[in-house]
Scaffold this motif. Sequence first.
Motif, mmCIF file in Angstrom:
data_model
loop_
_atom_site.group_PDB
_atom_site.id
_atom_site.type_symbol
_atom_site.label_atom_id
_atom_site.label_comp_id
_atom_site.label_asym_id
_atom_site.label_seq_id
_atom_site.Cartn_x
_atom_site.Cartn_y
_atom_site.Cartn_z
ATOM 1 N N TYR A 1 11.648 -33.389 -65.176
ATOM 2 C CA TYR A 1 11.729 -32.273 -64.414
ATOM 3 C C TYR A 1 13.171 -31.577 -64.558
ATOM 4 O O TYR A 1 14.327 -32.307 -64.817
ATOM 5 N N GLU A 2 13.258 -30.407 -64.273
ATOM 6 C CA GLU A 2 14.640 -29.616 -64.212
ATOM 7 C C GLU A 2 15.462 -30.029 -63.021
ATOM 8 O O GLU A 2 16.667 -30.156 -62.881
ATOM 9 N N LYS A 3 14.785 -30.087 -61.954
ATOM 10 C CA LYS A 3 15.424 -30.582 -60.522
ATOM 11 C C LYS A 3 14.214 -30.973 -59.789
ATOM 12 O O LYS A 3 12.983 -31.043 -59.766
ATOM 13 N N LEU A 4 14.695 -31.599 -58.705
ATOM 14 C CA LEU A 4 13.791 -32.519 -57.852
ATOM 15 C C LEU A 4 13.233 -31.489 -56.611
ATOM 16 O O LEU A 4 12.069 -31.604 -56.256
ATOM 17 N N SER A 5 13.764 -30.393 -56.138
ATOM 18 C CA SER A 5 13.618 -29.560 -55.249
ATOM 19 C C SER A 5 14.014 -28.237 -55.502
ATOM 20 O O SER A 5 15.038 -28.154 -56.208
ATOM 21 N N LYS A 6 13.443 -27.264 -54.787
ATOM 22 C CA LYS A 6 13.857 -25.999 -54.929
ATOM 23 C C LYS A 6 15.255 -25.691 -54.305
ATOM 24 O O LYS A 6 16.263 -25.028 -54.872
ATOM 25 N N ASP A 7 15.339 -26.256 -53.085
ATOM 26 C CA ASP A 7 16.772 -26.135 -52.367
ATOM 27 C C ASP A 7 17.317 -27.490 -52.555
ATOM 28 O O ASP A 7 16.912 -28.314 -53.518
ATOM 29 N N ASN A 8 18.651 -27.646 -52.259
ATOM 30 C CA ASN A 8 19.384 -28.692 -52.263
ATOM 31 C C ASN A 8 18.609 -30.034 -51.658
ATOM 32 O O ASN A 8 17.854 -29.871 -50.372
ATOM 33 N N SER A 9 18.720 -31.166 -52.402
ATOM 34 C CA SER A 9 17.858 -32.118 -52.037
ATOM 35 C C SER A 9 18.359 -32.660 -50.608
ATOM 36 O O SER A 9 17.216 -33.018 -49.700
ATOM 37 N N ASP A 10 19.526 -32.450 -50.322
ATOM 38 C CA ASP A 10 19.800 -32.990 -48.914
ATOM 39 C C ASP A 10 19.580 -31.708 -47.865
ATOM 40 O O ASP A 10 19.546 -32.170 -46.780
ATOM 41 N N LYS A 11 18.737 -30.752 -48.270
ATOM 42 C CA LYS A 11 18.443 -29.746 -47.400
ATOM 43 C C LYS A 11 16.828 -29.786 -47.330
ATOM 44 O O LYS A 11 16.226 -28.859 -46.760
ATOM 45 N N THR A 12 16.382 -30.636 -48.091
ATOM 46 C CA THR A 12 14.886 -30.564 -48.161
ATOM 47 C C THR A 12 14.277 -32.146 -47.574
ATOM 48 O O THR A 12 14.720 -33.032 -47.922
ATOM 49 N N THR A 13 13.164 -31.834 -46.949
ATOM 50 C CA THR A 13 12.394 -32.867 -46.531
ATOM 51 C C THR A 13 11.018 -32.639 -47.059
ATOM 52 O O THR A 13 10.453 -31.641 -47.276
ATOM 53 N N ILE A 14 10.057 -33.644 -47.327
ATOM 54 C CA ILE A 14 8.884 -33.457 -47.603
ATOM 55 C C ILE A 14 7.854 -34.019 -46.266
ATOM 56 O O ILE A 14 7.970 -35.256 -45.985
ATOM 57 N N MET A 15 7.057 -33.159 -45.861
ATOM 58 C CA MET A 15 6.070 -33.561 -45.063
ATOM 59 C C MET A 15 5.089 -34.493 -45.457
ATOM 60 O O MET A 15 4.362 -33.940 -46.492
ATOM 61 N N CYS A 16 4.835 -35.477 -45.147
ATOM 62 C CA CYS A 16 3.722 -36.446 -45.773
ATOM 63 C C CYS A 16 2.841 -36.828 -44.583
ATOM 64 O O CYS A 16 3.022 -37.633 -43.746
ATOM 65 N N GLY A 17 1.940 -35.693 -44.091
ATOM 66 C CA GLY A 17 1.236 -35.654 -42.913
ATOM 67 C C GLY A 17 2.288 -35.736 -41.625
ATOM 68 O O GLY A 17 2.921 -34.592 -41.752
ATOM 69 N N GLN A 18 2.389 -36.493 -40.870
ATOM 70 C CA GLN A 18 3.247 -36.418 -39.723
ATOM 71 C C GLN A 18 4.807 -36.924 -40.102
ATOM 72 O O GLN A 18 5.573 -36.983 -39.118
ATOM 73 N N THR A 19 4.893 -37.582 -41.200
ATOM 74 C CA THR A 19 6.015 -38.419 -41.601
ATOM 75 C C THR A 19 7.051 -37.562 -42.382
ATOM 76 O O THR A 19 6.598 -36.964 -43.576
ATOM 77 N N LYS A 20 8.222 -37.374 -42.050
ATOM 78 C CA LYS A 20 9.026 -36.767 -42.894
ATOM 79 C C LYS A 20 9.805 -37.592 -43.761
ATOM 80 O O LYS A 20 10.267 -38.566 -43.436
ATOM 81 N N MET A 21 9.811 -37.337 -45.017
ATOM 82 C CA MET A 21 10.314 -38.162 -45.951
ATOM 83 C C MET A 21 11.600 -37.441 -46.860
ATOM 84 O O MET A 21 11.254 -36.168 -47.028
ATOM 85 N N THR A 22 12.668 -37.925 -47.189
ATOM 86 C CA THR A 22 13.636 -37.416 -48.021
ATOM 87 C C THR A 22 13.324 -37.411 -49.248
ATOM 88 O O THR A 22 12.276 -38.097 -49.417
ATOM 89 N N ILE A 23 13.984 -36.580 -50.146
ATOM 90 C CA ILE A 23 13.523 -36.775 -51.491
ATOM 91 C C ILE A 23 13.820 -38.331 -51.967
ATOM 92 O O ILE A 23 13.050 -38.769 -52.691
ATOM 93 N N GLU A 24 15.160 -38.938 -51.499
ATOM 94 C CA GLU A 24 15.366 -40.210 -51.861
ATOM 95 C C GLU A 24 14.341 -41.150 -51.591
ATOM 96 O O GLU A 24 13.909 -42.071 -52.134
ATOM 97 N N GLN A 25 13.745 -40.928 -50.377
ATOM 98 C CA GLN A 25 12.810 -41.905 -49.934
ATOM 99 C C GLN A 25 11.383 -41.834 -50.928
ATOM 100 O O GLN A 25 10.745 -42.975 -51.273
ATOM 101 N N LEU A 26 10.985 -40.426 -51.066
ATOM 102 C CA LEU A 26 9.621 -40.327 -51.770
ATOM 103 C C LEU A 26 10.056 -40.914 -53.275
ATOM 104 O O LEU A 26 9.285 -41.423 -53.868
ATOM 105 N N GLU A 27 11.252 -40.796 -53.883
ATOM 106 C CA GLU A 27 11.478 -41.199 -55.077
ATOM 107 C C GLU A 27 11.299 -42.761 -54.997
ATOM 108 O O GLU A 27 10.960 -43.504 -56.265
ATOM 109 N N HIS A 28 11.967 -43.113 -54.046
ATOM 110 C CA HIS A 28 11.783 -44.803 -53.899
ATOM 111 C C HIS A 28 10.379 -45.262 -53.666
ATOM 112 O O HIS A 28 9.914 -46.038 -54.534
ATOM 113 N N GLU A 29 9.425 -44.534 -53.249
ATOM 114 C CA GLU A 29 8.126 -44.876 -53.145
ATOM 115 C C GLU A 29 7.409 -44.730 -54.302
ATOM 116 O O GLU A 29 6.883 -45.422 -54.967
ATOM 117 N N MET A 30 7.765 -43.824 -55.188
ATOM 118 C CA MET A 30 7.221 -43.549 -56.670
ATOM 119 C C MET A 30 7.632 -44.727 -57.542
ATOM 120 O O MET A 30 6.859 -44.968 -58.527
#
Lengths: 54, 224
Positions: A3-32
């Motif tokens: 990928y060119e980048k992980l998120s559209k905005d800065n990663s530190d300004k981005t969370t990913i909602m996974c259902g009711q759980t907020k995950m940071t980019i770093e956390q999701l990368e760790h999960e993957m």
Amino acid sequence: MKYEKLSKDNSDKTTIMCGQTKMTIEQLEHEMENPKSEVGRKLRSVEDILEKNY
Amino acid sequence: MARSFGYNVKILEKENTTYDKVTEALKKYKPRVYIHFGHGCKLSLQGNQECILTRKFNTDQLIDMAQGTIEEREKLLLWLNPLGKMSCPGICKLDDDPCSPLCLKETNVGLLKDTISIAIACHSASQLGICAVQMGCQTYTGETDLLMFPVDSLQTQNVFGDIQLVLIKELLMGRSVGEAEIIMGLVEDQFIRDNKQIKYMSLPMLWDKIHRRILGDKSATIYQ
């Protein structure tokens, strides 16, 4: 897949909602990267589809 | 949006999203279309503090499910708590048992009989939607897994939200559920292609698309 980048905005300004759980980019990368993670496994499967079909 | 098309719309939100109020509203208004924006589990859709649409198992059914080998019981536990360590923080009043089939509320998903139902929520199409269709819901559209989307300072979540609305808009304009879903899929595909190089833009959108299901009659339209 590369990928060119992980998120559209800065990663530190981005969370990913996974259902009711907020995950940071770093956390999701760790999960993957974690072979024991169920959601990581599923995301890798989705990634395969992305790479092959889009 | 629906009102602008001339539809009568009843909205329940915030403190009004209770089991009792939703149940009463479904009985009173017998809606043609039921749309849920919020949280969901395999067996329920959730409101502010509790489940609002649910399918409850009785004790005998739970015992039947729990019997068998260790592997079967582990499968059951995973099925009951699909999110594992990512479990819901406890929307329901049963704070220690998120998404529990031991919900104290009686099954009311049968009130979706003859409706076109759309759940923009996690998980519900994996079980609740199936129950709804078995109990007479004409079409139930929802997710079979988590609903994912990014939240950032660029308001990307609104873009994801707008795409979710495509299906609803097309339905309101007279298309069948199946036709509306195809159109939504085309919009999703374009978004995914446009954002393929941004990992947590394309992956969540594709995830949501892959896990969406239409259960029941895809040819259903609002006016039959």
